[in-house]
Design a protein around this motif. Sequence first.
Motif, PDB file in Angstrom:
ATOM      1  N   MET A   1     -36.142 -25.376  33.763  1.00 14.05           N
ATOM      2  CA  MET A   1     -36.794 -24.789  34.939  1.00 14.05           C
ATOM      3  C   MET A   1     -37.437 -23.425  34.750  1.00 14.05           C
ATOM      4  SD  MET A   1     -33.271 -24.088  37.051  1.00 14.05           S
ATOM      5  CE  MET A   1     -32.616 -25.682  36.555  1.00 14.05           C
TER       6      MET A   1
ATOM      7  N   MET B   1     -25.043 -26.016  40.575  1.00 14.60           N
ATOM      8  CA  MET B   1     -25.425 -27.400  40.885  1.00 14.60           C
ATOM      9  C   MET B   1     -26.124 -28.081  39.719  1.00 14.60           C
ATOM     10  SD  MET B   1     -24.321 -27.878  43.921  1.00 14.60           S
ATOM     11  CE  MET B   1     -25.160 -29.329  44.546  1.00 14.60           C
ATOM     12  N   GLU B   2     -26.786 -27.301  38.872  1.00 17.40           N
ATOM     13  CA  GLU B   2     -27.494 -27.903  37.729  1.00 17.40           C
ATOM     14  C   GLU B   2     -26.615 -27.965  36.484  1.00 17.40           C
ATOM     15  OE1 GLU B   2     -29.989 -27.166  40.730  1.00 17.40           O
ATOM     16  OE2 GLU B   2     -29.255 -25.423  39.663  1.00 17.40           O
TER      17      GLU B   2
ATOM     18  N   ARG C   1     -35.078 -27.358  41.452  1.00 11.83           N
ATOM     19  CA  ARG C   1     -33.722 -26.845  41.348  1.00 11.83           C
ATOM     20  C   ARG C   1     -33.165 -26.804  42.755  1.00 11.83           C
ATOM     21  NH1 ARG C   1     -32.947 -20.720  41.254  1.00 11.83           N
ATOM     22  NH2 ARG C   1     -33.196 -21.271  43.438  1.00 11.83           N
ATOM     23  N   VAL C   2     -31.872 -26.889  42.886  1.00 12.26           N
ATOM     24  CA  VAL C   2     -31.287 -26.850  44.219  1.00 12.26           C
ATOM     25  C   VAL C   2     -31.744 -25.571  44.930  1.00 12.26           C
ATOM     26  CG1 VAL C   2     -29.168 -25.689  43.463  1.00 12.26           C
ATOM     27  CG2 VAL C   2     -29.146 -27.109  45.513  1.00 12.26           C
TER      28      VAL C   2
ATOM     29  N   ASP D   1     -34.725 -24.942  46.010  1.00 14.36           N
ATOM     30  CA  ASP D   1     -36.169 -24.708  45.886  1.00 14.36           C
ATOM     31  C   ASP D   1     -36.893 -25.433  47.018  1.00 14.36           C
ATOM     32  OD1 ASP D   1     -38.575 -23.833  44.796  1.00 14.36           O
ATOM     33  OD2 ASP D   1     -38.707 -25.499  43.369  1.00 14.36           O
ATOM     34  N   TRP D   2     -38.110 -24.986  47.267  1.00 11.69           N
ATOM     35  CA  TRP D   2     -38.981 -25.755  48.147  1.00 11.69           C
ATOM     36  C   TRP D   2     -39.242 -27.109  47.479  1.00 11.69           C
ATOM     37  CZ3 TRP D   2     -40.280 -24.076  52.949  1.00 11.69           C
ATOM     38  CH2 TRP D   2     -40.094 -22.707  53.223  1.00 11.69           C
TER      39      TRP D   2
ATOM     40  N   LEU E   1     -37.106 -19.745  38.301  1.00 14.19           N
ATOM     41  CA  LEU E   1     -35.864 -20.354  38.777  1.00 14.19           C
ATOM     42  C   LEU E   1     -34.719 -20.116  37.808  1.00 14.19           C
ATOM     43  CD1 LEU E   1     -37.365 -23.754  39.964  1.00 14.19           C
ATOM     44  CD2 LEU E   1     -36.924 -21.713  41.326  1.00 14.19           C
TER      45      LEU E   1
END
Lengths: 288, 789
Positions: B687, B712-713, A189-190, A192-193, B707
């Motif tokens: 996620m 953005m998603e 996901r944006v 995230d590592w 998450l």
Amino acid sequence: MQVPASFEFERAESVPHALELLERYGPEARLVAGGHSLIPMMKLRLAQPDALIDINGLAELSQLGVEGDTLVIGALVRHAALLADDAVGAYFPIFHEAERVIADPVVRNRGTVGGSLCQADPSEDLSAAFAAVRADAVIVGPGGSRTVPIREFHVGPYETVVEPGEILTELRVRIKPGAGSAYEKVERRVGDWPVAAVGAYLRTNEGMIVEAGLGLTAVGAEHFAAPDAEAYLIGKAAGEDVLREAARIAAASCAPQADQRGPVDYKRHLAGELTYRALSRAAERSRA
Amino acid sequence: MSTPMGFGRMHRKEDARFIRGRGGYVDDVNLPGMLYGAILRSPHAHARIVSIDTSAALAHPKVKAVITGETLAGLNLAWMPTLSADTQAVLATDKVRFQGQEVAFVVAEDRYSARDALELIDVEYDALDAVIDARKSLDPDAPIIRDDHEGRADNKIFDWEAGDKATTDAVFAQAEVTVTQDMLYPRVHPAPLETCGAVADFDKVTGKLTVWCPTQAPHAHRTLYALVAGLPEHKIRVISPDIGGGFGNKVGIYPGYVCAIVGSIVTGKPVKWMEDRSENLMSTSFARDYHMRGEVAATRDGKIQAIRVKVLADHGAFNGTAQPTKFPAGFFHVFTGSYDLRAAHCEVTGVYTNKAPGGVAYACSFRITEAVYLVERMIDVLAMELGADPAELRMKNLLRSEQFPYTSPTGWEYDSGDYQKTLQLAMDMAGYDALRREQAEKRDRGELMGIGIAFFTEAVGAGPRKHMDILGLGMADGAELRVHPTGKAVLRVSCQSQGQGHETTFAQIVASELGISPDDVDVVHGDTDQTPFGLGTYGSRSTPVSGAAAAMVSRKVRERARQVAAAMLEASPEDLEWAVNESGGAWTVAGTGAGKTIQEIALAAHSSLELPEGIEGHLDATCVYNPPNLTYPFGAYICVVDVDPGTGQVKVRRFIAVDDCGVRINPMIVEGQVHGGLADGVGMALMQLMAFDEDGNHLGASFMDYLLPTAMECPSWELGETVTPSPHHPIGAKGVGESATVGSPPAVVNAVLDALRPFGVRHADMPLTPAGVWRAMQGNPIRTDLAIS
């Protein structure tokens, strides 16, 4: 609400003052810059430093610019500043591409380049980017300053060569003609590592690769690098087959570990796929 | 945005304070002399407690009390009843049964000292083998988790079934085509941005206990505190202030609340306890965790005849699911979905594991989330088997509008629907045929594009009370309406908003019924001393139940107003007509211009006007609304994704959502709720995950690991609507709060699996992370409830 244990707090007025404070408080003191790794660790009580030495006021660590043929990035440069700098983008698109996928704008406004490298997280994006371009790290201590190649900077996960009484002050990268670079990352996901990420740097001369740098992160690459794949590329034309083979060698040299971001086979696959993609774009840019 | 007289788009009244940062949450409550609590939690998933030494913590200069299970046992409070007639440890006495379980409670002068003191408590544990894989929980050699239950020999909580087994089996035996698919709806968490917490203030002089707590069900909490703690109910006041998101997480009573109350009683001071993020993710509730096997019987030409389901339900260490008492699997047996079929049967087995309790939370409509996911995945599995188009297959099997009211094979009475129209609208908005053409072209080039469809029917707005209760409390809601002399009104309701906009929509309901401006109606909620009894806000029940109560109580007031108006106009009440025009509502004498506005009537009702005998003055009224049935909102969702074949990354390109929730009171608020639910669905599908390693370590206990989706998603949502009013609801409304959370995950998953069709993949479990998608493409899917190895 998570709350840290108690600690002393000092604000450094200059680099010598910061060194003096480090000396005074000893090895359980920590420098704090952006604080985006250290403060959460303190709130989770994974870190309980005796003292925090705030270096955010040290303007001499915030320089960002070209000196002769070298790009100089102060340790206190914020991620957002690196991302916003046109010269950085022109000479090293790898930094802009990496910064765009590091955390989120809020973190990038505060987090620093030097803090990221010193945290030495095995999944750190900038460690791979600097490894790819073979930067030099300048470290200042009570005895003066020393320069360490970035590929000797990280000793292991969360460990660097910076000693308790020392400060990383800047990163230096040589600017050379005919170079191209790129960064590729897969994240769940944006912000995230990375599950895996790869930075590539290629310099070509009349179509032949004369210098190659590969930085891989989150996949257990030693010093975030892939020297065998780099060696393979030298002297070859940057065609699809050559880049695929380099990617295969890089993937084989990794030692990824399974975690909730993915199993070993997937991470190894990604190391190869992203190496290929990064190399392809770096090669294209080196020809431009 | 101008203010409508009744229904319509208007800005939310509550936003004036929220966008200025002036909301008031439980952590904003600060009382003189208030102390702070912190909870010591178990690092083990399953361990016997050998000893607890609190002496060092008690010696901390700022610590006022340390409470353990032993302390509570002395007060008969070590265990508390759950919402499913089980018991749950408030503070562990014998064993810890999940990682993060509450072991001790420290009360100190500030939250730093309370947290510091936790490290001074020495607990000796004797670690035991843990039951982590629900599929092994009933093995003969599985450790017994609930050995506190006398005579217990296994980890089974219940076996439950619904539908007609014999008929269903007979249909399957004769079927031309059958398909079977195992699937997991993984454990997820509601994860509201505001965690749970409480401020408890026990006044020794008056004997009154006040609890500030972000509860979705303040009245139910008050009654439960009375039953658990033995305090007289009129001496308990529960105040639920502004809530920073609930999603079901704030239905239950958690050990921390009880500890804060005990802390206040013990110290004589107010005690605040606020969870941190990890505590919230680890201990206070979860949702789903259904291991399902679905089977469908159909004809060769695609007519579905029967569905059969077996479920293994992981309820964690204590059976604390919140659902009507009669239904241990919630409303899961609505799994026949939106389809016309002959027979259905399900068997659900609930089991204990060494994980946190909870079970029904996160906008799930009492397990309809799981039911819709199952049936919508099974339709796609059948489509793949038959080589049929998933949209056509659905269109062929959807219930037809003339079948309503429709009694399903498992006993539900769907109130109203026009399903084909809704699906067709979604397909038209999506440009379905063009998308399929684009997909075919892309497949020829090796690109992966997927189109996923989900059609859902929800069942929301519980009661009626005769069928639905929680711990014996029937699911009906009160409402009270006061109209002041100048015609301004105050509505008091039992439910509590966590972002649904009740202060606006309920004001609009009253405004619509009385012909006054919504600005002239204040909504009071969340304080048990100020509002009538009712069961609370969850299961999308506020508008179906409390909203109906608001309409009914307004109509009572309107009838009272008719009597007063008749006296004012010296006319017979029967000769008066109610009319609302742009200047408001008025009772007028039929056939004449004479009439009185509601404001004029209100003033007269409080005046010296002589009223006919038997007519009381004032315009106040109360009512209790016991819904005759659930409402059945529905919708058609279409998701378009692109999948990177080299990395397995999924990009949600488009999402079309056509919702039919009956009459919309404030369409803007409906759309906002749908947006939120769709984002939730993207999160769950791609996620969100709470997996556990073999020792029972929680692998998703922070927002770095668990998450939440971001903008953005999410694509720019494309919303549509059809309106099929509920025939039994006073204003024809149905609930909508959970529709999108229920409907969106199968749409996203169906889209991803549609994209993977060239790889022959029929199913892969959520969340479809890049690793999960890539592994599915390799024919080696990940088991998403366990640690990835």
